[in-house]
Enzyme design. Structure first.
Site, PDB file in Angstrom:
ATOM      1  N   HIS A 244      -6.637  -7.536   6.872  1.00  0.00           N
ATOM      2  CA  HIS A 244      -5.930  -6.703   7.849  1.00  0.00           C
ATOM      3  C   HIS A 244      -6.968  -6.191   8.853  1.00  0.00           C
ATOM      4  CE1 HIS A 244      -2.816  -4.202   9.458  1.00  0.00           C
ATOM      5  NE2 HIS A 244      -3.548  -3.118   9.319  1.00  0.00           N
ATOM      6  N   ASP A 356       1.468  -2.882   7.989  1.00  0.00           N
ATOM      7  CA  ASP A 356       0.897  -1.536   8.060  1.00  0.00           C
ATOM      8  C   ASP A 356       1.501  -0.671   9.150  1.00  0.00           C
ATOM      9  OD1 ASP A 356      -0.952   0.476   7.394  1.00  0.00           O
ATOM     10  OD2 ASP A 356      -2.357  -0.189   8.926  1.00  0.00           O
TER      11      ASP A 356
HETATM   12 ZN   LIG Z   1      -3.421  -1.208  10.201  1.00  0.00          ZN
END
Ligand SMILES: [Zn+2]
Length: 1001
Positions: A244, A356
């Protein structure tokens, strides 16, 4: 004789002893660093100031950059050994080859990370990865003096050595690690556990002298256990390597580009060593940066994508915030995202990859379904504070009824260590395991990039089918979703938004960024509309490249740590400068477009252009006289001296001390500047049941993401009213209040306009407070169980009560232009020009105006701010009162052009509507050129949540009208006659038309 009691502690100690024996340092490297403040390319690597470094020597401060030059000589006796380099510069590093191509990323071992998920460090370099003639070592590496999370870790050289790697001991280490953790995870009574522990114990008895034969013997013992397989499996775990990478967060954008190079080159090297390894990466913006900055690395990535070892993920340009980004912006995220992946890699993207983001708008299922995106992957809902989302696999249904198959990896992380405990957690936690036999695991180091390391891949090598654990297969996420989809009919449905019970502060933090985002979104709408008019009526080329470029930059700033306000100071300093430039550019172009249109119309006078699909009125002062001008829908009118002498000023306008009044409303004030009463003269009704527009300042010791959830139970402070003035100017009556609090000042102009039901609160704040939150509230005399909140392409209802924990958790809620509380025949809406955070409990409408938390930007919101909110008391409910139109009107001003000249006998029409819509509830959100350049795209949506039949009238000669999806793929044709066509909408439906015209003047 009883058996020896096997101690886990002893076995763990054995594991540590093995780890210590993997590498043996044999010679230090010579290290020189050329330090600069900002990154420099490989060719300029000697442009900084050079430093010779020994371990312990300092080379930089936070955000310093350096090109490191490593040199060494391999000791003669060890040249046939398995050699590696061990390098740690207490920062992030990327090794380059002699052609200036990134080879491998390294990360300091003391980098910040969630250590329960593993160690983030990467310090080992295989010798084949660097330039060596077998005797000497000589290579360069690009460094950043920050760790994965943008933190400073001493800025010193920690180690740089040539070492021998004992491969057998390394393999033994992972054998022991996997088996030991498997044993720890298994049930106490399990036979498998007893046998594995016994094997580990037996191995430990051999490891005394650590000679090669003992190690081989130990591995042989453990292999027996590692070779044991499961029978039929109930659950298969699909694993995909992941990193990520926040495009900006605790680091500036410039560092993300280098993070990409480090992470991606590491992934490529690991693919060479691990044939099963599948890595995935999302976000076209990141690929675009790599393509520009590291073209050769990009070629290598492209080859792996073609080969199927590297999965391109996600359907959007970036992983954006979905609370605040506008509807059209979300469409463009998918449009540009899918276009990039199609053009670059010939792939049709079908998975929305948003691991996220801080909440998921209920508009998304329709946007995705109409963009060919069938699946959603996320995990952030697991962060909710109060309630557990009931599913990991479910059909997510949006406001219009569209459904997308959604999966939340049951491990609740996108940074899986891919260890036995990960697999066991998935088995234990997977809420839909009764019907689903598939779950996704995303393994690797993330947030600041990094990705999977040797440890993840060594574990997975042993976990493919290991007795006691569900089997794991490395595969593309899309293949996982396709298998998951085979059981689609069995999954449960979740209807409405996916509300994250956390991070509600991000609806407000960094107010200027949010305002600029709103303004640039509406400016782009106007730019596209006016450019479309010019292309149709004047055959002027549509500026597609310019528009695409601005959109992509705007989409970048909608990234889930930029727009929500959760990045460091530098990110906002940089984005604000860019927003200002972009706005200036776009506004200049809009002005030029309308000027060109006015010139071709030819009549002199003041031109007023209206891009909204309904006619609207505007007060204009001409030659000392106020005039109320009617401007046609999506058209213009010319205010000359003979025409348009419309409504006169309101005789009932009153501006007295503590009183403002027009023909519709009477507003009275208290001594402290708050509103005492709003009396609706027309409907004979008081709108308030208490003091309103009470500016309250709360202590806010939270961070950019979260404020204390009980802030409203704490004592609030009020700014003190220093001065108040009452003014009347033409059609306006105003009270101007000047407040102060601490070092901050607030100037508020509260304005009533002749003939209007809007009470405007035009606000300038010089905000100098730290850890404070500024809010305003309106206790309204309306009774309703729900509040209506505008979101992208529609609105949703949320409870005004706190009956259950689910209601309680949704205390701060997002809305775009407005929230509205309505009884069947009366209501009050609160509208805004740049705010998103709201709270509605019982009948108090509350708006979050500013926050100034200390972390991660210690000066967040400490600046000058300009914003306006409005109260709109109305007869009827929100649909009858057309609240959405007011929301658009305060956000999209009319545009004016003064055309000089004296010849007013030219034939140009004095007013004209280019496009008209005979609908109360349908909005034209977008008019733009089709992506293929062949025609216009007109995007409409139903705003009220009702079925609607509308007629669209275009003042153009139409050749054909087609219906398309959001990606502009044709799905049908629409009958038209004389520029008119009829459309049927289902509730909240988005419709896109592709219109070809016979271009005319
Ligand atoms: Zn993030």
């Amino acid at each position: 004789m009883p058996y020896e009691k096997i101690s886990l502690r002893t076995l763990n100690k054995m594991k540590e002893q093995i780890a210590e024996r993997i590498y043996k340092k044999i010679s230090p490297l010579q290290v020189q660093a050329w330090v600069t403040k900002e990154p420099v390319p490989y060719d300029d690597r000697e442009s900084g100031s050079p430093l010779r470094l020994q371990p312990g020597d300092k080379w930089g401060e936070l955000w310093d950059c350096a090109w490191f030059h490593f040199e060494g000589r391999i000791p003669e006796g060890s040249r046939s050994q398995n050699l590696v380099l061990l390098i740690d510069v207490n920062g992030e590093l990327c090794i380059f080859d002699k052609n200036g191509i990134p080879v491998q990323g390294l990360t300091n071992v003391n980098s910040e990370f969630d250590y329960s998920l593993g160690k983030p460090g990467k310090r080992v370099v295989d010798l084949q990865n660097i330039l060596t003639d077998g005797e000497t070592i000589d290579f360069w590496a690009d460094a950043g003096c920050n760790d994965l999370f943008g933190h400073f870790r001493s800025g010193t050289l920690k180690e740089a050595d040539i070492a021998i790697c004992n491969e057998e001991i390394k393999s033994l280490y992972y054998d022991v690690e996997v088996l030991l953790e498997l044993a720890e995870e298994l049930e106490t009574q399990s036979v498998r556990k007893a046998r594995v522990l016994q094997a580990l114990y037996d191995a430990s008895l051999l490891l005394v002298e650590w000679d090669d034969s003992a190690i081989a013997e130990a591995r042989k013992l453990l292999k027996k256990e590692l070779d044991k397989k499961n029978g039929d499996s109930e659950l298969t775990i699909s694993a995909v390597g992941h990193a990520h990478i926040d495009l900006a967060w605790l680091w500036p954008i410039r560092e993300t580009i280098r993070k990409g190079a480090r992470t991606f080159s590491t992934a490529l090297r690991n693919m060479e060593k691990y044939p099963d390894y599948i890595f995935g990466a999302s976000q076209p913006q990141l690929y675009q940066w790599i393509k520009q900055a590291y073209p050769e690395l990009y070629k290598q990535i492209k080859a792996r994508i073609e080969e199927g070892r590297w999965e391109v993920q996600g359907a959007m340009w970036v992983e954006p915030d979905s609370n605040i980004s506008g509807g059209e912006a979300l469409v463009r995220q998918v449009l540009y995202g899918k276009q990039f992946f199609k053009e670059e890699f010939d792939q049709e993207m079908k998975v929305l990859w948003v691991p996220d983001i801080f909440g998921y708008t209920a508009s998304l299922p329709q946007i995705l379904q109409k963009s060919g995106v069938e699946y959603v992957m996320t995990q952030k809902l697991s962060w909710s504070t109060y309630n557990d989302h009931p599913h990991h696999t479910f059909l997510w249904e949006g406001i219009d009824g569209s459904k997308v198959l959604t999966h939340l990896p049951p491990e609740d992380t996108y940074n899986s260590p891919a260890a036995p405990r990960s697999i066991v957690k998935i088995e234990k936690e997977y809420k839909d395991k009764n019907i689903s036999d598939r779950a996704l695991m995303l393994f690797g180091i993330g947030d600041g990039g990094g990705g999977p390391g040797e440890e993840h891949l060594e574990r997975l090598r042993r976990e493919k089918n290991l007795l006691g654990l569900s089997p794991v297969v490395q595969e593309h996420a899309i293949h996982f979703f396709e298998k998951l989809n085979q059981q689609r009919d069995k999954y449960k449905t979740w209807r409405g938004e996916l509300y994250l019970e956390k991070h509600q502060g991000t609806l407000t933090t960094q107010a200027r960024n949010k305002k600029y985002n709103r303004q640039i979104e509406t400016a782009l709408r106007e730019f596209e509309f006016s450019s479309s008019l010019l292309s149709v009526y004047e055959e002027i080329d549509y500026p597609k490249t310019d528009i695409d470029t601005v959109w992509k930059e705007v989409l970048l700033y909608q990234f889930h740590d930029i727009l929500p306000g959760s990045s460091i100071t530098r990110v906002y300093e940089e984005s604000i400068v860019r927003y200002e430039k972009l706005l200036e550019q776009v506004r200049t172009r809009i002005h030029q477009n309308y000027e060109t249109l006015a010139k071709t119309i030819g009549r002199p006078g003041l031109y007023l252009f209206n891009s909204l699909p309904w006619e609207r009125r505007e007060w204009i002062k001409r030659e000392g006289q106020w005039r109320n001008i009617l401007i046609p829908a999506m058209g213009y009118t010319i205010v000359d001296e003979k025409t348009n002498v419309d409504r006169q000023e309101d005789q009932e306008l009153v501006a007295k001390e503590q009183l403002l009044e027009n023909g519709l409303l009477s507003v009275t004030f208290s001594n402290d500047g708050t509103l005492k009463s709003i009396y609706d003269k027309e409907n004979k009704r008081e709108c308030l049941i208490g003091s309103a527009n009470v500016l309250k300042i709360y202590h806010d010791t939270g961070d950019a993401w979260d404020f204390p959830t009980n802030y409203h139970e704490t004592k609030a402070m009020q700014p003190s009213l220093k001065k108040t003035q009452t003014l009347k100017e033409g059609p306006y009556v105003m009270v101007v209040n000047h407040y102060s609090y601490g070092s901050s000042t607030i100037k508020q102009t509260i304005r009533l306009t002749s003939g209007s039901r809007l009470i405007e609160f035009k606000t300038s704040v010089d905000w100098r407070e730290n850890e404070k939150m500024l809010r305003t509230s309106f206790p309204v005399n309306v009774h309703s169980e729900t509040v209506n909140c505008e979101i992208q392409y529609g609105y949703i209802k949320r409870p005004t009560h706190r009956n259950t924990q689910w209601d309680f958790a949704k205390d701060e809620i997002v809305a775009h232009h407005w929230i509205d509380m309505s009884e069947p025949n009366y209501g009050v809406a609160l509208l805004n020009d740049s705010k998103y955070g709201h709270r509605v409990h019982n009948n108090i409408l509350d708006l979050n105006l500013l926050r100034s938390p200390s972390y991660p930007d210690p000066v967040a919101d400490q600046a000058g701010h300009e914003f306006t909110y409005c109260l709109y008391p109305h007869a009827g409910d929100l649909v009858q009162a057309e609240v959405y139109k007011k929301g658009y009107e305060i956000n999209i001003p009319t545009q004016s052009i003064e055309l000089k000249g004296t010849d007013d006998s030219l034939p140009g029409r004095i007013s004209r509507s280019f496009i008209e819509l005979n609908a109360q509830t349908v909005m034209i959100e977008t008019i733009k050129q089709a992506e293929d350049g062949k025609g216009l795209i007109v995007r409409l949506y139903e705003t009220a949540g009702t079925h609607a039949t509308v007629e669209l009238a275009l003042d153009m000669e139409l050749e054909s009208v087609l219906e398309t999806d959001l990606m502009e793929q044709i799905i049908g044709s629409v009958d038209h006659f004389g520029g008119r066509l009829a459309l049927n909408f289902s509730p909240f439906e988005i419709k896109t038309l592709k219109i070809k015209t016979r271009t005319h003047g």
